[in-house]
Design a protein around this motif. Structure first.
Motif, PDB file in Angstrom:
ATOM      1  N   ASP A   1      41.211 103.647 -25.287  1.00 59.06           N
ATOM      2  CA  ASP A   1      40.638 104.899 -25.147  1.00 59.06           C
ATOM      3  C   ASP A   1      40.019 105.104 -26.407  1.00 59.06           C
ATOM      4  O   ASP A   1      40.277 106.237 -27.260  1.00 59.06           O
ATOM      5  N   PHE A   2      38.877 104.671 -26.779  1.00 58.09           N
ATOM      6  CA  PHE A   2      38.158 104.794 -27.906  1.00 58.09           C
ATOM      7  C   PHE A   2      37.408 105.965 -28.146  1.00 58.09           C
ATOM      8  O   PHE A   2      36.856 106.174 -29.434  1.00 58.09           O
ATOM      9  N   SER A   3      37.044 106.701 -26.972  1.00 55.73           N
ATOM     10  CA  SER A   3      35.984 107.799 -26.902  1.00 55.73           C
ATOM     11  C   SER A   3      37.270 109.031 -27.701  1.00 55.73           C
ATOM     12  O   SER A   3      38.240 108.982 -27.693  1.00 55.73           O
ATOM     13  N   GLN A   4      36.599 109.931 -28.467  1.00 53.74           N
ATOM     14  CA  GLN A   4      37.422 110.855 -29.174  1.00 53.74           C
ATOM     15  C   GLN A   4      37.933 111.855 -28.137  1.00 53.74           C
ATOM     16  O   GLN A   4      39.177 112.294 -28.141  1.00 53.74           O
ATOM     17  N   ASP A   5      37.149 112.139 -27.017  1.00 51.55           N
ATOM     18  CA  ASP A   5      37.708 112.978 -26.108  1.00 51.55           C
ATOM     19  C   ASP A   5      37.242 112.358 -24.594  1.00 51.55           C
ATOM     20  O   ASP A   5      37.164 111.095 -24.566  1.00 51.55           O
ATOM     21  N   GLU A   6      37.216 113.279 -23.674  1.00 55.59           N
ATOM     22  CA  GLU A   6      36.504 112.594 -22.402  1.00 55.59           C
ATOM     23  C   GLU A   6      35.249 111.760 -22.682  1.00 55.59           C
ATOM     24  O   GLU A   6      34.355 112.396 -23.368  1.00 55.59           O
ATOM     25  N   GLY A   7      35.198 110.570 -22.121  1.00 49.64           N
ATOM     26  CA  GLY A   7      33.960 109.824 -22.270  1.00 49.64           C
ATOM     27  C   GLY A   7      33.415 109.578 -20.860  1.00 49.64           C
ATOM     28  O   GLY A   7      34.035 108.820 -19.913  1.00 49.64           O
ATOM     29  N   ARG A   8      32.400 110.303 -20.663  1.00 46.65           N
ATOM     30  CA  ARG A   8      31.638 110.205 -19.142  1.00 46.65           C
ATOM     31  C   ARG A   8      30.495 109.279 -19.243  1.00 46.65           C
ATOM     32  O   ARG A   8      29.693 109.004 -20.278  1.00 46.65           O
ATOM     33  N   TYR A   9      30.165 108.712 -17.975  1.00 46.25           N
ATOM     34  CA  TYR A   9      28.845 108.163 -17.965  1.00 46.25           C
ATOM     35  C   TYR A   9      28.768 107.112 -18.544  1.00 46.25           C
ATOM     36  O   TYR A   9      27.957 106.502 -19.315  1.00 46.25           O
ATOM     37  N   VAL A  10      29.960 106.201 -18.772  1.00 48.70           N
ATOM     38  CA  VAL A  10      29.909 104.942 -19.351  1.00 48.70           C
ATOM     39  C   VAL A  10      29.133 103.763 -18.868  1.00 48.70           C
ATOM     40  O   VAL A  10      28.956 103.307 -17.914  1.00 48.70           O
ATOM     41  N   SER A  11      28.273 103.305 -19.949  1.00 49.51           N
ATOM     42  CA  SER A  11      27.338 102.424 -19.686  1.00 49.51           C
ATOM     43  C   SER A  11      27.527 101.241 -20.563  1.00 49.51           C
ATOM     44  O   SER A  11      27.536 101.354 -21.787  1.00 49.51           O
ATOM     45  N   LEU A  12      27.645  99.779 -19.733  1.00 48.50           N
ATOM     46  CA  LEU A  12      28.109  98.807 -20.760  1.00 48.50           C
ATOM     47  C   LEU A  12      26.602  97.790 -20.849  1.00 48.50           C
ATOM     48  O   LEU A  12      25.969  97.632 -19.848  1.00 48.50           O
ATOM     49  N   GLN A  13      26.447  97.247 -21.782  1.00 44.94           N
ATOM     50  CA  GLN A  13      25.626  96.154 -22.129  1.00 44.94           C
ATOM     51  C   GLN A  13      26.072  94.834 -23.314  1.00 44.94           C
ATOM     52  O   GLN A  13      26.978  95.498 -23.854  1.00 44.94           O
ATOM     53  N   ILE A  14      25.531  94.105 -23.308  1.00 42.49           N
ATOM     54  CA  ILE A  14      26.305  93.020 -24.004  1.00 42.49           C
ATOM     55  C   ILE A  14      24.737  92.682 -25.020  1.00 42.49           C
ATOM     56  O   ILE A  14      23.800  92.263 -24.749  1.00 42.49           O
ATOM     57  N   GLY A  15      25.301  92.747 -26.505  1.00 44.51           N
ATOM     58  CA  GLY A  15      24.340  92.771 -27.416  1.00 44.51           C
ATOM     59  C   GLY A  15      23.992  91.319 -27.454  1.00 44.51           C
ATOM     60  O   GLY A  15      24.308  90.350 -27.032  1.00 44.51           O
ATOM     61  N   SER A  16      23.025  90.882 -28.443  1.00 45.87           N
ATOM     62  CA  SER A  16      22.376  89.796 -28.720  1.00 45.87           C
ATOM     63  C   SER A  16      23.230  88.746 -29.582  1.00 45.87           C
ATOM     64  O   SER A  16      23.130  87.445 -29.345  1.00 45.87           O
ATOM     65  N   ASP A  17      24.353  89.400 -29.951  1.00 44.58           N
ATOM     66  CA  ASP A  17      25.372  88.533 -30.489  1.00 44.58           C
ATOM     67  C   ASP A  17      26.426  88.289 -29.571  1.00 44.58           C
ATOM     68  O   ASP A  17      27.500  87.615 -29.840  1.00 44.58           O
ATOM     69  N   GLY A  18      26.500  88.601 -28.265  1.00 45.69           N
ATOM     70  CA  GLY A  18      27.293  88.369 -27.441  1.00 45.69           C
ATOM     71  C   GLY A  18      28.672  89.272 -27.156  1.00 45.69           C
ATOM     72  O   GLY A  18      29.381  88.933 -26.537  1.00 45.69           O
ATOM     73  N   LEU A  19      28.416  90.637 -27.912  1.00 41.81           N
ATOM     74  CA  LEU A  19      29.651  91.495 -27.943  1.00 41.81           C
ATOM     75  C   LEU A  19      29.096  92.437 -27.346  1.00 41.81           C
ATOM     76  O   LEU A  19      27.985  92.799 -26.980  1.00 41.81           O
ATOM     77  N   PRO A  20      30.253  93.107 -26.765  1.00 38.45           N
ATOM     78  CA  PRO A  20      29.873  94.361 -25.975  1.00 38.45           C
ATOM     79  C   PRO A  20      29.301  95.673 -26.662  1.00 38.45           C
ATOM     80  O   PRO A  20      29.948  95.572 -27.812  1.00 38.45           O
TER      81      PRO A  20
END
Length: 822
Positions: free
Chosen positions: A646-665
């Motif tokens: 639950d790392f957003s400060q409050d409601e976290g809307r429209y969550v979009s995920l990508q993987i960085g060049s270091d292989g981490l999210p």
């Protein structure tokens, strides 16, 4: 004007190394070793090599072991090595890079300082280094002892190991007391002026049971010491009322930790409690979770994880409570650091309320975010992280209010492409635009009539778009009619249909598009029937037409996502609501991580694979829009929290995920808790770099690096990856004095080599005409540019040395490599 794009540069150290006889020939990967001949002594050496590469230069197999011994001549003493990390006269290391090794001998102040009556030549007696002292000097401990190491020799440096190896000058240098949390042996040595003491060692045994502690109202077995990151098989039993087990661990870094109990052998009902050490009240736990077979708290029924954010260098106690009274319940315990989410730039960087947030990454890992800018007429806007802050890209992509934004990065030039919906004269349009370096331009004059869309590039770099097709009604939206699915491919400036148009049975929304390793298109979409709710269908284009994978309307859900495994090329699907991930194999869908839901209520679900096959899922947890941003990773058996829960400060809307060049999210979302409500935050587990986007003109210019040539380090090596058919600018500035930023003092020679150490041919050259701060001309210094055009994909290397190896030209130079597109 030329279009420039950065090419990442990494330093590769070159070193002078000693070589002696060995094998020759073959195709073994090697590194260059060259020896600088010393004054005041000699170097004894031993290692194998393949070929000689010049005077005192050898090609040594990668990983080959090299042993060097500094032997001082009479009247000299050993001082130090350069090019290797060793304080001893005799050093052993493995070749994992090009190296320059030199040794310095110091002349003794006098060669006749002995007793004149003794009849022996004078000189200082050899230094005797006292053996280090460990306190306490081993033993058995119920608690984690703090071990100090001291030396009776002034100026001696202490090195130690805990892995059983004999310590050397390359081992860990002692600086602070060592906290021993598990049974281990500490070995230590003291070194001064190249002389070593004898090695001492002591074994510290940590008791795993016995004694009483008061972590609840009753007496329980003392906590068992475990190390973060290790897995231990433990037993909980009902015998003698000892139904609970306690485990104490000490954190290293601050952040999120997973405490996982798995592989439970016998049926049991367990509770996991987390305490900060020293809290001895039954009600003083920080957090607890229940775990029952068949329930699994949203995970596999033989697996449970308690996740909590913990402080650094702090001891905690984890209690595993066997509340079912089942005897001899065995399980595995794993305590691991889950990471810590860091903001990329500032939280709420866009400064207005954002909707439909979507993110895509350049090949370098630089993030681009598209969103509906509610504070500026709901127009489509794109921003990118420029290394220190977020910058706008090309103004607004739409001139009117727009909706359902998506973004992709063109692999051919790393430029962003966006799609969005807008309504003109009551007709629905799906617009697809690309940033050309100055502004956003339509990729086709052909109109696409749709409300929802998604985009993807296939393996050949061809752009495809999927959308709900309203062309039958000339773009007029009529609820309950038309809006079936169509996929089109951009051919030059024309949209060509992929298979049949409007191939879904009815209106489709919230679609996703992905390509497998054979470039076959796959779509997932919500097959919309108002009376029956949202159901997801997945289809594949077989080269002729679209076929269903599994069953039509197989999954209940409203926001699907697709991803292909980078190794197996299997298709994965995530669905929202009662969140689950599925894998398609053997003509059917299989649940990933057991039959239980990953979470009971999720929204805006995404999945993505790291290059090594690690699977991540991102989502907003909670009903309706009472969401908190979360990311989980599948470890091969079940799902674990990544970073803080639950790392957003409050409601976290429209969550979009990508993987960085270091292989981490990396995730982007609109956070209601930001100072400006629902502005955008981007967070990552890894480091994120960026560059300022062009503000005008058709270019994207990046600066390179500064480095220094010295007497002990007279040449530098760098490497960079190139692709066939592309043109690269290698540009450098000669030696200058950085302190005055003006004084020209010498020339550097720059050579480019291919994988076989041949000079790489230039196909043209010219003097530099541009300046970019780092490369501006200083007095009579020179900026030199050369262009290369590789014949194939490879890694090239650059060597920088002073002109004709002249000593007068030691100093600072500047270098960069840029991909240039005419």
């Amino acid at each position: 004007m030329k279009k420039l794009r950065i090419l990442l540069i990494s330093i590769m150290t070159a070193a002078l190394v000693v070589g002696c006889g060995g094998d020759s020939g073959g195709s073994t990967e090697t590194y260059k070793l060259t020896l600088a001949q010393p004054v005041g002594g000699n170097i004894n050496y031993q290692f194998k090599y393949t070929t000689e590469c010049g005077d005192y230069c050898w090609n040594v197999p990668k990983g080959g072991q090299v042993t060097l011994e500094a032997v001082a001549a009479q009247g000299y003493e050993f001082d130090e090595w350069s090019g290797i990390n060793c304080d001893l006269r005799e050093c052993t290391f493995n070749m994992n890079s090009n190296r320059i090794v030199s040794v310095t001998f110091s002349e003794l102040a006098s060669t006749d300082t002995g007793d004149p009556d003794s009849g022996t030549p004078g000189g200082d007696d050899p230094i005797t280094v006292a053996a280090p002292v460990l306190s306490p000097n081993g033993g058995t401990f119920a608690d984690a002892p703090s071990v100090t190491i001291t030396s009776g020799t002034d100026g001696a440096v202490i090195y130690y190991t805990i892995d059983g190896n004999t310590p050397t000058g390359s081992s860990t240098q002692y600086s602070d007391a060592i906290t021993v949390t598990t049974t281990q042996t500490i070995k230590a040595v003291a070194i001064k002026d190249g002389e070593s003491s004898s090695v001492v060692e002591a074994t510290f045994t940590i008791e795993t049971s016995g004694g009483d502690t008061s972590y609840s109202d009753g007496a329980f077995t003392a906590p068992i010491l475990v190390a973060v990151g290790t897995t231990s098989g433990k037993v909980g039993t009902s015998a003698d009322s000892a139904q609970d087990s306690y485990y104490r661990f000490t954190t290293d870094a601050a952040g999120s930790y997973n405490m996982t109990v798995s592989n439970i052998v016998d049926p049991a009902e367990l509770y996991l409690y987390l305490y900060e050490e020293g809290v001895n009240s039954e009600s003083g736990f920080m957090e607890r979770i229940p775990f029952r077979l068949g329930d699994g708290i949203g995970r596999d029924s033989l697996y449970a994880t308690l996740n909590h954010e913990l402080a650094a260098s702090t001891s905690y106690v984890l209690r595993v409570q066997n509340s079912s009274n089942a005897a001899n319940v065995t399980y595995d315990l794993d305590i691991e650091y889950a990471g810590s989410w860091q903001y990329v730039g500032d939280a709420g960087f866009n400064g207005t309320e954002a909707l439909n947030v979507q993110m895509a990454l350049r090949s370098s890992g630089q993030p681009y975010v598209v969103f509906r800018d509610a504070g500026n007429g709901s127009r489509t806007k794109v921003m990118t992280y420029a290394g220190a802050s977020w910058e706008n890209v090309g103004g607004f992509a739409s001139s009117e209010a727009s909706y359902n934004q998506r973004i992709a990065i063109d692999p051919s030039d790393n430029r962003p492409v966006v799609s969005y919906n807008e309504v003109i004269d009551s007709k629905q349009y799906t617009r697809v635009k690309k940033f050309n370096g100055t502004e956003w331009e339509n990729l086709s004059s052909s109109a696409l009539h749709g409300v929802y869309s998604a985009m993807a590039f296939d393996g050949n770099g061809n752009l495809h778009v999927v959308y709900d097709d309203y062309s039958v009604s000339d773009g007029t939206f009529t609820p309950g009619s038309n809006g079936e699915l169509t996929v089109k491919k951009l051919d030059s400036e024309n949209w060509l249909s992929v298979g049949s148009e409007r191939f879904s049975d009815r209106r489709a929304v919230h679609m996703q598009l992905a390509f497998d390793g054979d470039n076959a298109a796959h779509v997932a979409f919500v097959d919309y029937i108002t009376s029956q709710g949202d159901k997801i269908t997945v289809m594949k284009f077989d080269g002729t037409d679209w076929t269903v994978l599994g069953d039509k309307r197989q999954f209940a859900g409203g926001t699907p996502d697709l991803a292909f495994h980078p190794v197996t090329d299997e298709l994965y699907l995530v669905k929202d609501g009662n969140m689950r991930v599925y894998r398609y194999a053997d003509s059917q869908w299989h649940s990933v991580g057991g039959d239980a839901d990953i979470v009971s209520t999720a929204n805006a679900t995404n999945i993505a694979f790291a290059p090594d096959g690690a699977l991540y899922a991102a989502y907003g947890a909670g009903a309706n829009y009472a969401l908190k941003a979360n990311v989980m990773q599948f470890d091969g058996a079940a799902w674990r929290v990544v970073g803080e829960r639950d790392f957003s400060q409050d409601e976290g809307r429209y969550v979009s995920l990508q993987i960085g060049s270091d292989g981490l999210p990396m995730v982007a979302f609109a956070d209601k808790g930001n100072e400006l409500i629902n502005s955008i935050s981007v967070m990552s587990l890894g480091e994120v770099s960026g560059s300022t986007p062009p503000s005008g003109g058709d270019y994207d210019l990046f600066v390179g690096i500064e480095d220094e040539l010295t007497e002990t380090d007279p040449e530098k090596w760098y490497e960079f990856a190139v692709e066939a058919g592309k043109t690269y600018l290698v540009q450098w500035e000669d030696i200058f004095d950085r302190s005055t930023e003006s004084t020209y003092s010498g020339d550097v020679e720059v050579s480019v080599f291919d994988g076989s150490d041949n000079y790489f041919p230039y196909f043209s050259s010219q003097s530099a005409t541009d300046s970019s701060g780092l490369f501006e001309k200083r007095d009579s210094g020179y900026v030199i540019s050369n262009y290369i055009k590789p014949l194939g994909n490879s890694v090239l290397r650059i060597k920088v040395n002073t002109w004709n190896n002249s000593a007068y030209a030691y100093g600072t130079f500047a270098l960069r490599v840029i991909e240039v597109t005419d």
